[in-house]
Write an enzyme that holds these catalytic residues in place. Structure first.
Site, PDB file in Angstrom:
ATOM      1  N   SER A 184       0.792  -1.228   0.000  1.00  0.00           N
ATOM      2  CA  SER A 184       0.000   0.000   0.000  1.00  0.00           C
ATOM      3  C   SER A 184       0.820   1.273   0.000  1.00  0.00           C
ATOM      4  O   SER A 184       0.294   2.352  -0.274  1.00  0.00           O
ATOM      5  CB  SER A 184      -0.945   0.015   1.216  1.00  0.00           C
ATOM      6  OG  SER A 184      -0.201  -0.074   2.420  1.00  0.00           O
TER       7      SER A 184
ATOM      8  N   ASP B  50      -3.857   7.449   8.792  1.00  0.00           N
ATOM      9  CA  ASP B  50      -4.705   6.513   9.522  1.00  0.00           C
ATOM     10  C   ASP B  50      -3.824   5.634  10.411  1.00  0.00           C
ATOM     11  O   ASP B  50      -2.696   6.006  10.722  1.00  0.00           O
ATOM     12  CB  ASP B  50      -5.576   5.691   8.564  1.00  0.00           C
ATOM     13  CG  ASP B  50      -4.772   4.852   7.575  1.00  0.00           C
ATOM     14  OD1 ASP B  50      -3.552   4.658   7.789  1.00  0.00           O
ATOM     15  OD2 ASP B  50      -5.351   4.367   6.588  1.00  0.00           O
TER      16      ASP B  50
ATOM     17  N   HIS C  54      -0.739   4.330   7.703  1.00  0.00           N
ATOM     18  CA  HIS C  54      -0.181   4.974   6.510  1.00  0.00           C
ATOM     19  C   HIS C  54       0.151   6.448   6.747  1.00  0.00           C
ATOM     20  O   HIS C  54      -0.649   7.175   7.355  1.00  0.00           O
ATOM     21  CB  HIS C  54      -1.165   4.875   5.343  1.00  0.00           C
ATOM     22  CG  HIS C  54      -1.534   3.478   4.995  1.00  0.00           C
ATOM     23  ND1 HIS C  54      -2.711   2.889   5.410  1.00  0.00           N
ATOM     24  CD2 HIS C  54      -0.856   2.531   4.293  1.00  0.00           C
ATOM     25  CE1 HIS C  54      -2.757   1.645   4.959  1.00  0.00           C
ATOM     26  NE2 HIS C  54      -1.644   1.398   4.295  1.00  0.00           N
TER      27      HIS C  54
END
Length: 352
Positions: free
Chosen positions: A42, A330, A333
Site C-alpha cells: 500500500s 490513519d 499509513h
C-alpha cells in the site's frame, strides 16, 4: 544572411517540428528513466485493490481528501503516495496510475504504471489472508502490461521502455506488522522469518532481471513499523510509545535486505539495484516533528482520535482539521505531506 544564423534557425525549426510531432519521445529524451513501475504494498498502490474482491481497499471518502479533485482513488492515504511523488520528482509524470484502472490511457502505458496491491508482502500468506495480489500475481500483471505495450509501440520500443525504466519494490511492511506480529511470532524466531522474507524478495528481483529485463530497481526498506499508530496501541504500552521490539524487527529485516541487494548488484551484470532507506526519514519526522511543522505523530488524522485500533480504510473515522500537521493519515499509513518530505529526503542521496 550569416551562415551561422541560418543554421541556428534551421535547427530551431527542426526541434519545434520534432517536439510538436513527437511530444512523448521528446519528453522521454529529457528524462533519466522513460517509465516507472511499482510493485509491492500500500505504500505504492495507487488503486489496484479497487478491482479485487477484498476488504482491503480505500476508494471512498475521506480517503483522497487532498488528492486533486478530492477524489478517493483507492490510494491508502489522503492524497498522493510514495510512488506518485517519486514519479513526479524524476520528471516522469505527476501521478502513477494503477494498471487495473478501467480508464488508463495508451499514453499512460508508455510512461509506466503501478502493479502494487495494498496488504501484500513477501510472504504469500500475507496477501492470501487479505485477498490481495501477491508478488507473483503482480509479475503476471506486468507480463500482460508488456504484451499491451508491445502491441502499441512495437517490440523494440517496448523493450527500451521496460529495460531502461525504473522499478520500485516495497514489501515486508505487512509481513512484519501483520503476519508476524499477530500470527507467526508464536511459532517462528524472527531472524529466521526475516531470512524467508529476504529470499522471497531476492527471487522476485532475480525474476525481474532475468525474465523481464529490468536493470534499474529501487528496493525500499520498511517503515519504522513500531511507530505506526495502530501498532503503538497494540504494543506500545499504556502511553502508546513506539514499539522498540517491532522497530527492532524491522531493522533486522532491513539490514538483511540491504545486504542481499548489495549481493545481487555485485553478482548480476549491469544490475543497477539499490536499497532505499525510507525507515530513517520517516522516523526523523516522528522524532523531530516540529522541524517539519508536524503537531501529531501518534494518531492518524483519519482515526479514532485516541487509540487508533483498526482505524484503517474506514469511512467513519474522526477526521482531523488539517492532515498536513499529522505524520500519519490513519492507523498504518503516512499522510501525503509526510510522503512528500520523505521523497525529498531520499532522492538527493541517490545519484540519479
Amino acid at each position: 544572411m550569416d551562415q551561422y544564423l541560418l543554421w541556428e534557425r534551421l535547427v530551431t525549426i527542426v526541434l519545434i517540428f520534432f517536439t510538436s510531432r513527437f511530444p512523448i519521445a521528446a519528453a522521454t529524451a529529457n528524462r533519466l528513466y522513460p517509465a516507472l513501475f511499482a510493485f509491492g504494498d500500500s505504500i505504492l498502490d495507487t488503486g489496484n485493490n479497487n478491482f479485487l474482491q477484498t476488504a482491503t481497499k480505500c476508494n471512498f471518502p475521506p480517503y483522497g481528501k487532498n488528492f486533486p479533485g478530492e477524489t478517493p482513488t483507492g490510494r491508502f492515504g489522503d492524497g498522493k503516495v510514495l510512488s506518485d511523488f517519486i514519479a513526479e520528482a524524476l520528471g516522469i509524470k505527476e501521478t502513477l496510475p494503477a494498471f487495473l484502472s478501467r480508464n488508463i490511457s495508451n499514453e499512460e502505458l508508455h510512461t509506466g504504471v503501478c502493479f502494487a496491491s495494498g496488504g501484500s508482502g513477501n510472504d504469500d500468506l500475507t496477501a492470501k489472508a487479505q485477498g490481495v495480489l501477491p508478488l507473483s500475481a503482480q509479475l503476471e500483471m506486468f507480463q500482460n502490461y508488456k504484451t499491451k505495450l508491445t502491441a502499441l509501440v512495437g517490440a523494440k520500443r517496448a523493450s527500451n521502455i521496460t529495460s531502461n525504466g525504473l522499478y520500485l519494490l516495497s514489501s515486508g511492511n505487512n509481513d512484519i506488522a501483520l503476519t508476524y506480529s499477530l500470527v507467526a511470532s508464536r511459532i517462528k524466531f524472527f531472524p529466521n522469518y526475516a531470512d524467508t522474507l529476504v529470499v522471497s524478495a531476492s527471487n522476485f528481483l532475480k525474476n525481474l532481471y532475468h525474465q523481464h529485463g529490468a536493470r534499474h530497481v529501487w528496493v525500499l526498506s520498511t517503515l519504522p513499523l513500531g511507530c505506526l499508530p495502530g501498532l503503538r496501541t497494540l504494543f506500545g504500552g499504556p502511553s502508546r510509545q513506539c514499539s522498540e521490539i517491532i522497530n527492532g524487527e524491522a531493522k533486522i529485516f532491513n539490514d538483511k535486505l540491504a545486504k542481499e541487494v548489495s549481493s545481487l548488484k555485485t553478482s548480476l551484470p549491469n544490475f543497477d539495484v539499490r536499497f532505499i532507506d525510507v525507515y530513517t526519514p520517516l522516523l526523523d519526522l516522528i522524532e523531530n516533528p516540529s522541524n517539519a511543522g508536524f503537531k501529531n505523530v501518534a494518531n492518524g488524522c483519519c482515526g479514532s482520535g485516541t487509540l487508533e485500533v483498526a482505524v484503517l480504510c474506514n469511512s467513519l473515522c474522526v477526521l482531523c482539521p488539517n492532515a498536513s500537521t499529522y505524520v500519519f493519515w490513519d492507523a498504518g499509513h503516512p499522510t501525503q505531506r509526510a510522503y512528500q518530505l520523505m521523497v525529498s529526503s531520499i532522492l538527493p542521496t541517490k545519484n540519479i
